[in-house]
Design a protein around this motif. Structure first.
Motif, mmCIF file in Angstrom:
data_model
loop_
_atom_site.group_PDB
_atom_site.id
_atom_site.type_symbol
_atom_site.label_atom_id
_atom_site.label_comp_id
_atom_site.label_asym_id
_atom_site.label_seq_id
_atom_site.Cartn_x
_atom_site.Cartn_y
_atom_site.Cartn_z
ATOM 1 N N THR A 39 0.910 -1.090 -0.031
ATOM 2 C CA THR A 39 0.002 -0.044 0.011
ATOM 3 C C THR A 39 0.886 1.183 -0.010
ATOM 4 O O THR A 39 1.803 1.483 0.832
ATOM 5 C CB THR A 39 -0.979 0.044 1.165
ATOM 6 O OG1 THR A 39 -0.137 -0.169 2.498
ATOM 7 C CG2 THR A 39 -1.827 -1.309 1.168
ATOM 8 N N PRO A 40 0.917 2.180 -0.900
ATOM 9 C CA PRO A 40 -0.089 2.067 -2.131
ATOM 10 C C PRO A 40 0.459 1.017 -3.164
ATOM 11 O O PRO A 40 1.786 0.978 -3.632
ATOM 12 C CB PRO A 40 -0.344 3.420 -2.522
ATOM 13 C CG PRO A 40 0.872 4.042 -2.393
ATOM 14 C CD PRO A 40 1.500 3.255 -1.171
ATOM 15 N N ASP A 41 -0.447 0.526 -4.101
ATOM 16 C CA ASP A 41 -0.238 -0.242 -5.140
ATOM 17 C C ASP A 41 -1.209 0.186 -6.356
ATOM 18 O O ASP A 41 -2.157 -0.241 -6.002
ATOM 19 C CB ASP A 41 -0.139 -1.808 -4.876
ATOM 20 C CG ASP A 41 0.567 -2.739 -5.902
ATOM 21 O OD1 ASP A 41 1.308 -2.068 -6.932
ATOM 22 O OD2 ASP A 41 0.723 -3.882 -5.645
ATOM 23 N N PHE A 42 -0.508 0.488 -7.392
ATOM 24 C CA PHE A 42 -1.533 1.021 -8.400
ATOM 25 C C PHE A 42 -1.594 0.268 -9.738
ATOM 26 O O PHE A 42 -0.325 -0.049 -10.215
ATOM 27 C CB PHE A 42 -1.226 2.725 -8.801
ATOM 28 C CG PHE A 42 -1.133 3.493 -7.894
ATOM 29 C CD1 PHE A 42 -2.360 3.998 -7.306
ATOM 30 C CD2 PHE A 42 0.018 3.729 -7.000
ATOM 31 C CE1 PHE A 42 -2.313 4.989 -6.328
ATOM 32 C CE2 PHE A 42 -0.167 4.834 -6.004
ATOM 33 C CZ PHE A 42 -1.139 5.461 -5.598
ATOM 34 N N PHE A 43 -2.770 -0.037 -10.013
ATOM 35 C CA PHE A 43 -2.907 -0.786 -11.209
ATOM 36 C C PHE A 43 -3.826 -0.060 -12.173
ATOM 37 O O PHE A 43 -4.852 0.403 -12.075
ATOM 38 C CB PHE A 43 -3.708 -2.384 -10.929
ATOM 39 C CG PHE A 43 -3.034 -3.023 -10.162
ATOM 40 C CD1 PHE A 43 -2.391 -4.233 -10.564
ATOM 41 C CD2 PHE A 43 -2.873 -2.919 -8.845
ATOM 42 C CE1 PHE A 43 -1.762 -5.183 -9.877
ATOM 43 C CE2 PHE A 43 -2.290 -3.757 -8.269
ATOM 44 C CZ PHE A 43 -1.635 -5.016 -8.573
ATOM 45 N N GLY A 44 -3.334 0.294 -13.289
ATOM 46 C CA GLY A 44 -3.705 1.110 -14.423
ATOM 47 C C GLY A 44 -4.025 0.353 -15.567
ATOM 48 O O GLY A 44 -3.382 -0.296 -16.301
ATOM 49 N N PHE A 45 -5.311 0.284 -15.963
ATOM 50 C CA PHE A 45 -5.962 -0.429 -17.241
ATOM 51 C C PHE A 45 -6.395 0.429 -18.273
ATOM 52 O O PHE A 45 -6.802 1.705 -18.042
ATOM 53 C CB PHE A 45 -7.154 -1.411 -16.667
ATOM 54 C CG PHE A 45 -6.748 -2.310 -15.360
ATOM 55 C CD1 PHE A 45 -6.088 -3.678 -15.894
ATOM 56 C CD2 PHE A 45 -6.953 -1.908 -14.351
ATOM 57 C CE1 PHE A 45 -5.777 -4.327 -15.060
ATOM 58 C CE2 PHE A 45 -6.489 -2.839 -13.135
ATOM 59 C CZ PHE A 45 -5.909 -4.006 -13.641
ATOM 60 N N ASP A 46 -6.604 0.051 -19.457
ATOM 61 C CA ASP A 46 -6.948 0.476 -20.562
ATOM 62 C C ASP A 46 -8.482 0.289 -20.687
ATOM 63 O O ASP A 46 -9.124 -0.366 -19.841
ATOM 64 C CB ASP A 46 -6.207 0.104 -22.052
ATOM 65 C CG ASP A 46 -6.126 -1.438 -22.212
ATOM 66 O OD1 ASP A 46 -7.480 -1.940 -21.904
ATOM 67 O OD2 ASP A 46 -5.387 -2.103 -22.946
ATOM 68 N N ALA A 47 -9.103 0.808 -21.760
ATOM 69 C CA ALA A 47 -10.567 0.804 -22.116
ATOM 70 C C ALA A 47 -11.080 -0.501 -22.100
ATOM 71 O O ALA A 47 -12.268 -0.919 -21.792
ATOM 72 C CB ALA A 47 -10.829 1.772 -23.052
ATOM 73 N N ASP A 48 -10.165 -1.362 -22.434
ATOM 74 C CA ASP A 48 -10.709 -2.973 -22.511
ATOM 75 C C ASP A 48 -10.249 -3.653 -21.004
ATOM 76 O O ASP A 48 -10.305 -4.876 -21.328
ATOM 77 C CB ASP A 48 -9.988 -3.470 -23.762
ATOM 78 C CG ASP A 48 -10.412 -2.958 -25.013
ATOM 79 O OD1 ASP A 48 -11.811 -2.616 -25.223
ATOM 80 O OD2 ASP A 48 -9.765 -2.997 -26.057
ATOM 81 N N LEU A 49 -9.772 -2.987 -20.303
ATOM 82 C CA LEU A 49 -9.222 -3.357 -19.058
ATOM 83 C C LEU A 49 -7.915 -4.330 -19.253
ATOM 84 O O LEU A 49 -7.827 -5.282 -18.533
ATOM 85 C CB LEU A 49 -10.436 -4.275 -18.222
ATOM 86 C CG LEU A 49 -11.452 -3.359 -17.968
ATOM 87 C CD1 LEU A 49 -12.797 -4.012 -17.254
ATOM 88 C CD2 LEU A 49 -11.123 -2.136 -17.050
ATOM 89 N N GLY A 50 -7.250 -4.171 -20.039
ATOM 90 C CA GLY A 50 -5.947 -4.713 -20.038
ATOM 91 C C GLY A 50 -4.772 -3.866 -19.310
ATOM 92 O O GLY A 50 -4.989 -2.798 -19.361
ATOM 93 N N PHE B 226 -0.464 9.716 -12.862
ATOM 94 C CA PHE B 226 -1.182 10.612 -13.822
ATOM 95 C C PHE B 226 -0.804 10.662 -15.076
ATOM 96 O O PHE B 226 -1.537 10.626 -16.248
ATOM 97 C CB PHE B 226 -1.546 11.951 -13.396
ATOM 98 C CG PHE B 226 -1.969 13.109 -14.223
ATOM 99 C CD1 PHE B 226 -3.407 13.007 -14.086
ATOM 100 C CD2 PHE B 226 -1.493 13.945 -15.106
ATOM 101 C CE1 PHE B 226 -4.209 13.986 -15.104
ATOM 102 C CE2 PHE B 226 -2.008 14.619 -16.056
ATOM 103 C CZ PHE B 226 -3.474 14.556 -15.890
ATOM 104 N N GLU B 227 0.513 10.885 -15.551
ATOM 105 C CA GLU B 227 1.099 10.957 -16.562
ATOM 106 C C GLU B 227 0.725 9.481 -17.423
ATOM 107 O O GLU B 227 0.772 9.741 -18.604
ATOM 108 C CB GLU B 227 2.531 11.352 -16.669
ATOM 109 C CG GLU B 227 2.782 12.896 -16.276
ATOM 110 C CD GLU B 227 2.102 13.886 -17.225
ATOM 111 O OE1 GLU B 227 2.031 13.573 -18.397
ATOM 112 O OE2 GLU B 227 1.710 14.797 -16.581
ATOM 113 N N ALA B 228 1.232 8.380 -16.922
ATOM 114 C CA ALA B 228 1.025 7.292 -17.452
ATOM 115 C C ALA B 228 -0.455 6.879 -17.833
ATOM 116 O O ALA B 228 -0.531 6.377 -19.108
ATOM 117 C CB ALA B 228 1.485 6.006 -16.391
ATOM 118 N N MET B 229 -1.234 7.399 -17.143
ATOM 119 C CA MET B 229 -2.648 7.005 -17.207
ATOM 120 C C MET B 229 -3.526 7.957 -18.421
ATOM 121 O O MET B 229 -4.391 7.831 -19.192
ATOM 122 C CB MET B 229 -3.726 6.947 -16.183
ATOM 123 C CG MET B 229 -3.452 6.007 -15.143
ATOM 124 S SD MET B 229 -3.470 4.300 -15.867
ATOM 125 C CE MET B 229 -5.234 4.310 -16.647
#
Length: 185
Positions: free
Chosen positions: A121-132, A156-159
């Motif tokens: 914590t914290p651990d961030f997972f960023g997914f695309d529109a298709d949840l990949g 923020f920049e990655a997403m």
């Protein structure tokens, strides 16, 4: 206790479905949370100094990602029996105090943290529109203390990049934080 670091992003795996209760009084499914251009799932908790150092920045980034079509939710998976600060009641108090613009979900049985391989914590997972999965990395370079205001906003920049191109950065910097507080077997 040394800080925990999750592994580097395993690009492309699809977000695992779940339904969890939230501090807003609703139960949310993964499909309820996604935005038109992606989704961030943030594994956080109430007591971790790494989370507390950046919680206001997490709220800021969630607000700033919404207009880009990126959904956001936070999940607390910690063992609340041994870490009462992370109880569902205390989660609600934190969500209210910090005016979370996103659902704060309770993973009481820790099944979602296990399915996602959450490590800290914290651990961030960023997914695309298709949840990949397109991003697994840090919010910024802060540690257990809040870093300077001018730190690069890595999450923020990655997403933003994911929202615009469907792809995240090739070499994200892993997050660092307290280990997930697992229940005894």
């Amino acid at each position: 206790m040394p800080a925990a670091r999750p592994p580097v992003c395993d690009f492309g795996w699809t977000a695992r479905e779940f339904r969890l209760p939230a501090t807003d009084g609703r139960t949310h499914a993964l499909s309820d949370l996604r935005g038109r251009n992606g989704l961030v799932l943030a594994f956080i908790c109430n007591h971790c100094p790494y989370v507390l150092a950046v919680i206001d920045r997490i709220v800021r980034d969630a607000r700033d990602l919404a207009p880009l079509g990126v959904g956001f939710a936070a999940i607390c998976s910690n063992d609340a029996e041994n870490y009462p600060a992370d109880s569902f009641e205390n989660m609600g108090a934190m969500a209210k105090e910090k005016d979370f613009p996103f659902p704060y979900l309770h993973d009481a049985d820790q099944s979602v943290a296990r399915a996602y391989g959450a490590a800290c914590t914290p651990d961030f997972f960023g997914f695309d529109a298709d949840l990949g999965l397109q991003y697994r990395g840090r919010l910024d370079a802060s540690r257990a203390e809040t870093g300077p205001e001018d730190l690069r906003r890595d999450l923020f920049e990655a997403m933003k990049q994911v929202a615009e191109t469907g792809k995240g950065p090739a070499e994200p910097v892993p997050s660092i934080g307290c280990s997930i507080k697992w229940k005894a077997a």
